[in-house]
Write an enzyme that holds these catalytic residues in place. Structure first.
Site, PDB file in Angstrom:
ATOM      1  N   TYR A 135       0.856  -1.192   0.000  1.00  0.00           N
ATOM      2  CA  TYR A 135       0.000   0.000   0.000  1.00  0.00           C
ATOM      3  C   TYR A 135       0.886   1.234   0.000  1.00  0.00           C
ATOM      4  CZ  TYR A 135      -3.457   3.467   1.525  1.00  0.00           C
ATOM      5  OH  TYR A 135      -4.272   4.564   1.621  1.00  0.00           O
ATOM      6  N   ASP A 141       9.298   2.801   0.058  1.00  0.00           N
ATOM      7  CA  ASP A 141       8.235   3.486   0.789  1.00  0.00           C
ATOM      8  C   ASP A 141       8.369   3.095   2.254  1.00  0.00           C
ATOM      9  OD1 ASP A 141       6.006   4.511   1.932  1.00  0.00           O
ATOM     10  OD2 ASP A 141       4.560   3.561   0.576  1.00  0.00           O
ATOM     11  N   LYS A 175       3.939   9.320   8.805  1.00  0.00           N
ATOM     12  CA  LYS A 175       3.594   8.754  10.113  1.00  0.00           C
ATOM     13  C   LYS A 175       4.490   9.285  11.246  1.00  0.00           C
ATOM     14  CE  LYS A 175       0.756   5.337   8.109  1.00  0.00           C
ATOM     15  NZ  LYS A 175       0.723   4.318   7.094  1.00  0.00           N
TER      16      LYS A 175
END
Ligand SMILES: *Cc1c(COP(=O)(O)O)cnc(C)c1O
Length: 424
Positions: free
Chosen positions: A141, A236, A264
Site C-alpha cells: 500500500y 516506501d 507517520k
C-alpha cells in the site's frame, strides 16, 4: 454523547461515518468506538472504556499517545503562530535530522501525508527517467493516489486493474503489478516493458496486508536490477521509517534506495509526509527542475515542531532494543497460544511491529496472506476488544507497539490476547 450516538450522527453527514474507511470496522463487523482522549498506551473511548492500543494511530505514536515532550514542542511552536506561507527555521532543522537519520537521503522535501510523498516520488522518478511505467508489488500500500491504487493483476505480467472506481484504466496500464518476493516476475516485467520502467516502488517490509518479510537477498536483487535497468528504486518507508531503526529498513538491510518516502512517525502525530534521496534526482524538483510539486501547508511549523521532537526523542532514547523485546514477548505469546489451541498460525514480528495470520501455511506475498481466516480473526479482534485490547480492525493490518506499552500494559495485553485465542 456515547459512541453509538456519535456514530449515528456521523453517518448522517460523513460517508460511512468515518474519514478513513478501515476505521468503520467493516472487515471485523460491528460499529466503531469514538475516542475522546489518549494517553501513553491507552485510548479512552466516548463510553469511558480504557483500551490498550496496538494501532498507535496507525504507526505514528511510537512514543505513546500525548507524549509530554512532543506536546510541549507543539505548545511552544503554537506561541509563534500556526502557518506562515514562507520558509521557517523548523524546516531546516527537520531536513538536517532526516538527512542525518536516513543514510540514502541527501536532499528532502516535506509534504502533508504519506500519500503525497509516494505520489510525488513517483512523479519525480518519471520526470527524472523520462519513462512512464512503474512497477509495484501486489499487497503493498502506498496511499490512495490513482496510479498506486492497483494491486491485483490476473498474472505476473498483466497490467493492473484499479482497486477503486474512479481510477481510469489508462492510468492503471502504466502500473505493472508483480507478486512480492518473486524475482522472476520482476525480471519478466522489465523484459516485457523494455526501457519503459521509471521505478520500482515497494514497502521494503510490506506491512499493509499484515506483516510480510522479504526473503534473503530479495531487496539486494531489486537494488541491482534497478541500477542495471536505469530505473529508480523507491523504498516506501512511510510505515517502517524511524520505527524499526533511525534509518528505517534500509539501515537494517544495508540497501541504498534512490528515493525514500516517509510519513507517520515523522509528524509526531500531526499530518506530515516527506520524500528524499539522491541530490541528483531531487534537484529535478521545482523550483530547480521541471518536476512540479507544492503544498500550501508543507513544512507547517506546528507539524515540524512535533516531528522534530519525536525524532529527537528517538535519538536520545534509542528505544529500538526495548521495543523489540516487547515485540518478541507478544509474538511468543501469540505463537504459544495458537499452538496450545492447535491453531495453524503465522506470527511475523520485527521490532515493534507484529501481526497474526490465522493461516497454517507460510505467508510470503499478497496471495498467501489472503488465504488467512479473516472471519476467525474478526472473532479474535472482538474478544480482544471485550478484554480491553484494541487491535487494528482488519485481519490484514500490522499492530504497533510504543515505548509506553512497557511494563503493565504489555503484560495485561498478552494475557488478554492469549485468553482470546483460547476461546476461538
Ligand atoms: C500509511 C501509508 C501510506 C499513506 O500515508 P497517508 O499519510 O495515510 O497518506 C503510504 N505508504 C505506506 C507504506 C503506508 O503505510
Amino acid at each position: 454523547m456515547n459512541s453509538q450516538q456519535l456514530f449515528e450522527r456521523a453517518q448522517q453527514l460523513i460517508p460511512g461515518g468515518v474519514n478513513s474507511p478501515v476505521r468503520a470496522f467493516r472487515s471485523v463487523g460491528g460499529a466503531p468506538f469514538f475516542v475522546k482522549r489518549a494517553q501513553g498506551a491507552t485510548l479512552v473511548t466516548a463510553d469511558d472504556r480504557e483500551l490498550i492500543d496496538f494501532v498507535c494511530t496507525w504507526g505514528p505514536a511510537i512514543h505513546g499517545h500525548n507524549n509530554p515532550v512532543v506536546k510541549a514542542a507543539i505548545a511552544k511552536a503554537l506561541e509563534c503562530g500556526t502557518s506562515f506561507g514562507t520558509p521557517n527555521p523548523y524546516e531546516v532543522e527537520m531536513a538536517e535530522l532526516i538527512v542525518r537519520f536516513v543514510p540514502s537521503i541527501q536532499k528532502v522535501r516535506m509534504c502533508n501525508s504519506g500519500t503525497e510523498a509516494t505520489m510525488s516520488a513517483i512523479r519525480l522518478a518519471r520526470g527524472f527517467t523520462r519513462r512512464d511505467k512503474i512497477i509495484k508489488f501486489s499487497g503493498c500500500y502506498h496511499g490512495h493516489s490513482d496510479s498506486l491504487l492497483i494491486k491485483a493483476g490476473s498474472g505476473a505480467l498483466t497490467h493492473g486493474n484499479p482497486d477503486s472506481a474512479g481510477v481510469p484504466a489508462s492510468f492503471a496500464r502504466e502500473t505493472v503489478v508483480v507478486p512480492f518476493n518473486d524475482r522472476a516476475a520482476v525480471e519478466a516485467a522489465f523484459d516485457a516493458n523494455p526501457g519503459q520502467i521509471a521505478c520500482i516502488i515497494l514497502e521494503p517490509y510490506p506491512a499493509n496486508v499484515g506483516l510480510i518479510l522479504p526473503e534473503a537477498g530479495f531487496l539486494k536483487f531489486l537494488r541491482e536490477l534497478c541500477t542495471r535497468q536505469g530505473a529508480v528504486l523507491i523504498f516506501d518507508e512511510v510505515m517502517t521509517g524511524f520505527r524499526l531503526a533511525k534509518g528505517g529498513v534500509q539501515e537494517l538491510e544495508g540497501i541504498t534506495p534512490d528515493l525514500t518516502t516517509l510519513g507517520k512517525i515523522i509528524g509526531g502525530g500531526l499530518p506530515v509526509g516527506a520524500f528524499g534521496g539522491r541530490a541528483e534526482i531531487m534537484d529535478h524538483l521545482a523550483p530547480l527542475g521541471p518536476v512540479y510539486q507544492a503544498g500550501t501547508l508543507s513544512g507547517n511549523p506546528l507539524a515540524m515542531a512535533a516531528g522534530i521532537a519525536a525524532l529527537r526523542l528517538l535519538e536520545t532514547e534509542n528505544p529500538y532494543a526495548r521495543l523489540d523485546t516487547l515485540g518478541r514477548q507478544v509474538r511468543d505469546t501469540l505463537a504459544a497460544a495458537c499452538k496450545a489451541k492447535g491453531l495453524g498460525a503465522q506470527t511475523p514480528q520485527v521490532g515493534s511491529m507484529f501481526s497474526l495470520f490465522l493461516n497454517p501455511a507460510p505467508v510470503r506475498d499478497f496471495a498467501t496472506a489472503l488465504q488467512s481466516d479473516a472471519k476467525l480473526f474478526g472473532r479474535f479482534f472482538h474478544l480482544c476488544l471485550e478484554g480491553g485490547v484494541y487491535l487494528p480492525p482488519s485481519a490484514f493490518e500490522t499492530c504497533f507497539i510504543s515505548t509506553a506499552h512497557e511494563g503493565a500494559a504489555i503484560d495485561r495485553a498478552c494475557e488478554v490476547m492469549a485468553g482470546a485465542i483460547a476461546k476461538l
